[in-house]
Design an enzyme around this catalytic site. Structure first.
Site, PDB file in Angstrom:
ATOM      1  N   PHE B  38     -14.805  61.862   6.636  1.00 13.66           N
ATOM      2  CA  PHE B  38     -14.779  63.284   6.992  1.00 13.66           C
ATOM      3  C   PHE B  38     -14.610  64.097   5.708  1.00 13.66           C
ATOM      4  O   PHE B  38     -13.592  63.991   5.015  1.00 13.66           O
ATOM      5  CB  PHE B  38     -13.623  63.572   7.975  1.00 13.66           C
ATOM      6  CG  PHE B  38     -13.916  63.125   9.382  1.00 13.66           C
ATOM      7  CD1 PHE B  38     -14.898  62.185   9.650  1.00 13.66           C
ATOM      8  CD2 PHE B  38     -13.202  63.652  10.461  1.00 13.66           C
ATOM      9  CE1 PHE B  38     -15.166  61.768  10.943  1.00 13.66           C
ATOM     10  CE2 PHE B  38     -13.469  63.237  11.756  1.00 13.66           C
ATOM     11  CZ  PHE B  38     -14.446  62.298  11.997  1.00 13.66           C
ATOM     12  N   VAL B  76     -10.401  60.542   5.567  1.00 10.29           N
ATOM     13  CA  VAL B  76     -10.518  61.983   5.368  1.00 10.29           C
ATOM     14  C   VAL B  76     -10.437  62.244   3.867  1.00 10.29           C
ATOM     15  O   VAL B  76      -9.524  61.757   3.197  1.00 10.29           O
ATOM     16  CB  VAL B  76      -9.375  62.718   6.107  1.00 10.29           C
ATOM     17  CG1 VAL B  76      -9.435  64.213   5.845  1.00 10.29           C
ATOM     18  CG2 VAL B  76      -9.437  62.435   7.611  1.00 10.29           C
ATOM     19  N   CYS B  77     -11.387  63.000   3.348  1.00 13.43           N
ATOM     20  CA  CYS B  77     -11.417  63.282   1.905  1.00 13.43           C
ATOM     21  C   CYS B  77     -10.156  64.034   1.490  1.00 13.43           C
ATOM     22  O   CYS B  77      -9.865  65.109   2.015  1.00 13.43           O
ATOM     23  CB  CYS B  77     -12.650  64.099   1.540  1.00 13.43           C
ATOM     24  SG  CYS B  77     -12.650  64.571  -0.189  1.00 13.43           S
ATOM     25  N   ILE B  78      -9.426  63.487   0.544  1.00 14.89           N
ATOM     26  CA  ILE B  78      -8.122  64.061   0.191  1.00 14.89           C
ATOM     27  C   ILE B  78      -8.273  65.421  -0.503  1.00 14.89           C
ATOM     28  O   ILE B  78      -7.514  66.351  -0.226  1.00 14.89           O
ATOM     29  CB  ILE B  78      -7.280  63.070  -0.650  1.00 14.89           C
ATOM     30  CG1 ILE B  78      -5.863  63.599  -0.841  1.00 14.89           C
ATOM     31  CG2 ILE B  78      -7.935  62.765  -1.998  1.00 14.89           C
ATOM     32  CD1 ILE B  78      -4.884  62.561  -1.321  1.00 14.89           C
ATOM     33  N   ALA B  81      -9.263  67.959   2.085  1.00 17.41           N
ATOM     34  CA  ALA B  81      -8.162  68.182   3.024  1.00 17.41           C
ATOM     35  C   ALA B  81      -7.065  69.048   2.400  1.00 17.41           C
ATOM     36  O   ALA B  81      -6.585  69.999   3.018  1.00 17.41           O
ATOM     37  CB  ALA B  81      -7.587  66.842   3.480  1.00 17.41           C
TER      38      ALA B  81
END
Lengths: 92, 130
Positions: B38, B76-78, B81
């Protein structure tokens, strides 16, 4: 090498579909989904000779009749298309 | 067939639901999903702070249940995010923020995970936009 182009933007709001058609190769196909399904109203799509698919729920939700030059697919058909073509390019 | 799925849109976008239905159809067809990644606004499809109207589908919850049920690798892409305020407990502590809105089954990690998934999978399918 064949590519399935996935277009979810309406062709009446931006130029994604036109750009897609310019790069479409002879072995490529287009899958219309979301508002992209409105491209079924666009006869230019047919005249290009590119295979056209539409996600059934999106044409049905918009009450768009599927012309004989396009094929309707459900989600398992979408998965199968992504296998049948070497690459899937989504016009985000 | 091995699929990697990248999602670029929030839970309220039709494309997030489309990605979910594609992923469900892929598993139903006996295929494997090596990773869900994501990215960009896709991080909002993983946030647990989203409250869907009662007469609408709660796509973020459906994603969470789908990933948990099938024990998928949901990344989830840090960077995406953090800049959108989607934080797990570790990041909220690190940056001294009061809200935590990301938890298991989701993992925060880097863009390298998308590259790795694209290499491991037969097909990378992206979903985003409307």
């Amino acid at each position: 090498m064949s590519t399935l182009h996935v277009v979810s933007h309406s062709p009446f709001t931006d130029g994604r579909l036109a750009s897609c058609l310019r790069v479409c190769g002879a072995k490529d196909a287009i899958l219309l989904c979301g508002d992209g399904a409105y491209a079924l109203h666009n006869p230019a799509l047919h005249s290009q000779g590119v295979k056209v698919f539409v996600l059934a729920e999106d044409s049905q939700a918009r009450n768009l009749p599927v012309p004989d030059w396009a094929s309707s697919v459900d989600y398992s058909g979408f998965v199968q298309l992504s296998i049948d073509y070497d690459k899937v390019n989504t016009w985000l | 067939m091995k699929f990697a799925i990248a999602l670029f849109s929030a839970a309220h976008a039709p494309s997030s639901r489309r990605a979910l239905l594609f992923a469900q159809a892929a598993l139903a067809g006996g295929h494997e999903i090596v990773r869900l990644f994501f990215y960009q606004d896709g991080v909002y499809s993983a946030a647990n702070s989203i409250v869907a109207p009662q007469d609408e589908q709660d796509i973020a919850r459906q994603w969470r249940e789908f990933v948990s049920q099938h024990q998928l690798d949901g990344v989830v892409c840090i960077a995406a995010a953090l800049r959108r305020g989607v934080l797990n407990a570790e990041e909220a502590t690190r940056y001294q923020r009061s809200a935590v809105n990301l938890e298991a089954p989701w993992a925060l990690s880097g863009l390298g995970q998308l590259h790795d998934a694209a290499q491991a999978a037969d097909r990378l399918i992206c979903f985003g936009g409307p």
